[in-house]
Design a protein around this motif. Structure first.
Motif, short mmCIF file in Angstrom:
data_model
loop_
_atom_site.label_atom_id
_atom_site.label_comp_id
_atom_site.label_asym_id
_atom_site.label_seq_id
_atom_site.Cartn_x
_atom_site.Cartn_y
_atom_site.Cartn_z
N PHE A 51 -7.77 -10.74 19.18
CA PHE A 51 -8.99 -11.97 19.77
C PHE A 51 -8.25 -10.99 21.02
N ALA A 53 -6.66 -12.12 24.42
CA ALA A 53 -5.58 -12.75 25.43
C ALA A 53 -5.98 -13.44 26.76
N GLU A 54 -5.85 -14.58 26.94
CA GLU A 54 -6.46 -15.13 28.49
C GLU A 54 -4.94 -14.81 29.44
N GLY A 56 -3.62 -15.92 31.66
CA GLY A 56 -1.96 -16.36 31.65
C GLY A 56 -1.35 -16.37 30.28
N TYR A 57 -1.50 -15.02 29.59
CA TYR A 57 -0.47 -14.35 28.72
C TYR A 57 0.93 -14.76 28.72
N LEU A 58 0.94 -14.23 29.55
CA LEU A 58 2.17 -13.99 30.11
C LEU A 58 3.15 -14.15 31.27
N ASN A 59 2.43 -15.66 31.07
CA ASN A 59 3.58 -16.18 32.97
C ASN A 59 4.53 -16.87 32.74
N ASP A 60 4.62 -16.65 30.78
CA ASP A 60 6.57 -16.77 31.08
C ASP A 60 7.07 -15.57 31.23
N TYR A 61 6.75 -14.62 31.23
CA TYR A 61 7.73 -13.56 31.54
C TYR A 61 7.39 -13.00 32.94
N LEU A 75 -4.71 -9.77 20.39
CA LEU A 75 -3.40 -10.51 19.52
C LEU A 75 -4.68 -10.68 18.34
N ALA A 76 -3.59 -10.30 17.25
CA ALA A 76 -4.56 -10.98 16.12
C ALA A 76 -4.15 -11.77 15.72
N GLU A 84 -0.14 -7.12 17.98
CA GLU A 84 -0.55 -7.52 19.69
C GLU A 84 -0.39 -6.01 20.39
N ARG A 111 13.27 -14.55 22.63
CA ARG A 111 13.56 -16.32 22.48
C ARG A 111 12.80 -16.40 21.49
N ASN A 112 12.10 -15.69 21.18
CA ASN A 112 10.98 -16.37 20.17
C ASN A 112 11.59 -15.69 18.54
N PHE A 115 12.20 -18.41 15.78
CA PHE A 115 11.50 -19.26 15.34
C PHE A 115 10.28 -18.63 14.98
N LYS B 80 3.71 -23.35 18.84
CA LYS B 80 4.79 -23.15 20.07
C LYS B 80 4.47 -23.25 21.30
N SER B 83 3.52 -19.52 27.26
CA SER B 83 1.47 -19.89 28.51
C SER B 83 0.78 -18.56 26.92
N ALA B 84 1.02 -18.46 26.25
CA ALA B 84 0.26 -17.81 24.74
C ALA B 84 -0.13 -18.90 24.01
N LEU B 86 -2.52 -21.02 24.75
CA LEU B 86 -4.36 -21.25 24.64
C LEU B 86 -5.03 -20.09 24.08
N SER B 87 -4.18 -18.40 24.20
CA SER B 87 -5.12 -17.31 23.57
C SER B 87 -5.30 -17.38 22.06
N ARG B 88 -3.83 -17.91 21.40
CA ARG B 88 -3.41 -17.71 20.08
C ARG B 88 -4.87 -18.80 19.21
N PRO B 89 -5.76 -18.16 18.66
CA PRO B 89 -7.08 -19.35 17.78
C PRO B 89 -6.63 -19.94 16.90
N SER B 131 9.21 -24.72 33.03
CA SER B 131 8.35 -23.76 32.03
C SER B 131 7.14 -24.71 31.85
N ASN B 135 3.30 -25.62 31.19
CA ASN B 135 3.17 -25.09 30.04
C ASN B 135 1.78 -26.80 28.95
#
Lengths: 163, 245
Positions: A51, A53-54, A56-61, A75-76, A84, A111-112, A115, B80, B83-84, B86-89, B131, B135
């Motif tokens: 798919f 990405a939009e 703003g996908y990397l805005n956190d970085y 991204l998958a 990705e 960070r992730n 999770f 989670k 910023s991703a 809205l991109s993740r389906p 942040s 978000n």
């Protein structure tokens, strides 16, 4: 005499060896858009549905520079899959983008990681082993398994060399 | 960081969180944009809601008695906020197709969208309030841009159970610290919700807590995820803290 010839041969080889390293830099085309390269990459990685990405996908970085418009991140689609990749087409900004992307990959892993480990631990190595490569005016990164990562970069390079 | 220094830092941060929550103005705790006690709006009110959030929201499908199309989720069943997001389906329950949250909001236009984010990534959020809230704002504003009539209900971050109830603890700090962090995030959300139109805060987490602020042991399967009885309480709280204009 034999020793003198051998020494001369060695000396000649030693003189010629560095000249082999002074090859012409690889010539990559500048004619393809990031979207075109991404489409070929998706076709090569056909076991995964991607798919786009939009913006703003990397805005956190990091904020993507406004002048940088020719890029695509895919991204998958499957929420259990971290695959990705991203492709940037830029003139002077190749080095700075590659630095930013390396930072993104490192920070995302930090960070992730916990999770992702909590529900898809088999996927986290893709992020741990993620890679950034530069091809002329293009920067590409891959968060993919080993096989797909090789396929991805090979596809990008083949496309950029073939023109 | 050495263990003793890390422990002192955790204690200091926990105390700061608790004192900060206690200092909040009374009107934001008791009213303002927070959904307060009403009569029972009934199941018909719940029927008009769609839920989006972390795994504790996705489990509403199996344990909350809601229709599948009332819970938006992706294949992993968890999310989670970042910023991703809205991109993740997510998966369209009606068709099985993959669509973005934006596309889902535009096509479904839910009357109420109940959001729940904060536990996944909480140890990062607590260090970066801007942040987390930015978000949340981006998500809400996007939904409202494609579905202006949707009313957004932001749930408080759910608590976790005490250490003895945890079967697979993944956080780097103990449960009491996570709960202190959740209280801080809930304070932020109470201040944040009034800044946006048609957004209300609801303290559903309050029905899940014991006297010490932990998730009640009888409400959890593993110390974090919730039982059917917990979901019954959450949904009852929503029904009895209805949106009135």
């Amino acid at each position: 005499m034999k020793h003198k010839i051998s020494a001369a041969a060695i000396l000649l080889a030693a003189m010629l060896l560095p000249m082999g390293a002074c090859r012409k830099p690889t010539q990559y085309t500048d004619a393809l858009t990031a979207a075109e390269l991404a489409a070929d990459a998706r076709a090569a990685l056909d076991q995964t549905e991607f798919f786009p990405a939009e913006k703003g996908y990397l805005n956190d970085y990091f904020p993507i520079p406004e002048e940088l418009t020719d890029y695509e991140i895919d991204l998958a689609a499957d929420g259990n899959n971290l695959s990705e990749f991203g492709i940037w087409h830029t003139g002077n900004g190749v080095e700075s983008i590659s630095v930013l992307l390396r930072g993104y990959l490192e920070e995302s892993f930090d960070r992730n990681r916990s999770f992702y480990d909590s529900y898809i631990p088999q996927e986290t190595p893709k992020l741990r082993d993620a890679e950034v490569r530069v091809y002329g005016n293009y920067v590409a990164y891959a968060i993919l398994n080993d096989t797909d990562r090789k396929t991805f970069f090979q596809t990008i390079e083949n496309n950029l060399l073939a023109q | 960081m050495k263990p003793l220094k890390f422990t002192v830092s955790c204690i200091a941060l926990t105390m700061t969180c608790l004192l900060g929550a206690a200092a909040m103005p009374a009107d934001l705790r008791e009213g303002g944009a927070e959904l307060t006690s009403t009569g029972d709006f009934g199941t018909e009110y719940l029927d008009r809601m769609v839920f989006l959030g972390e795994s504790t929201t996705t489990h509403l499908r199996a344990r909350g008695g809601l229709r599948p199309d009332q819970v938006w989720a992706n294949a992993s069943g968890t999310m989670k906020l970042d910023s991703a997001t809205l991109s993740r389906p997510i998966q369209d329950a009606a068709t099985g197709n993959l669509i973005t949250i934006t596309e889902a909001a535009e096509s479904r236009r839910p009357e109420y969208l109940v959001l729940s984010f904060g536990l996944n990534g909480i140890t990062g959020f607590i260090q970066n309030k801007d942040s987390y809230l930015n978000n949340y704002r981006t998500l809400i504003e996007r939904i409202q841009s494609v579905s202006p009539s949707t009313r957004i209900i932001v749930q408080s971050v759910y608590p976790v159970a005490q250490a003895s109830c945890q079967t697979d603890w993944k956080f780097s700090v103990p449960p009491e610290t996570i709960n202190a962090y959740a209280e801080t995030l809930n304070g932020w959300l109470r201040e944040f919700c009034p800044t946006l139109p048609a957004v209300r805060f609801v303290d559903t987490a309050s029905v899940l807590q014991n006297e010490e602020g932990f998730l009640r042991p009888d409400f959890t399967t593993d110390g974090i995820h919730l039982t059917k009885s917990a979901y019954d309480e959450i949904l009852l709280y929503l029904r009895t803290h209805g949106w009135t204009e």
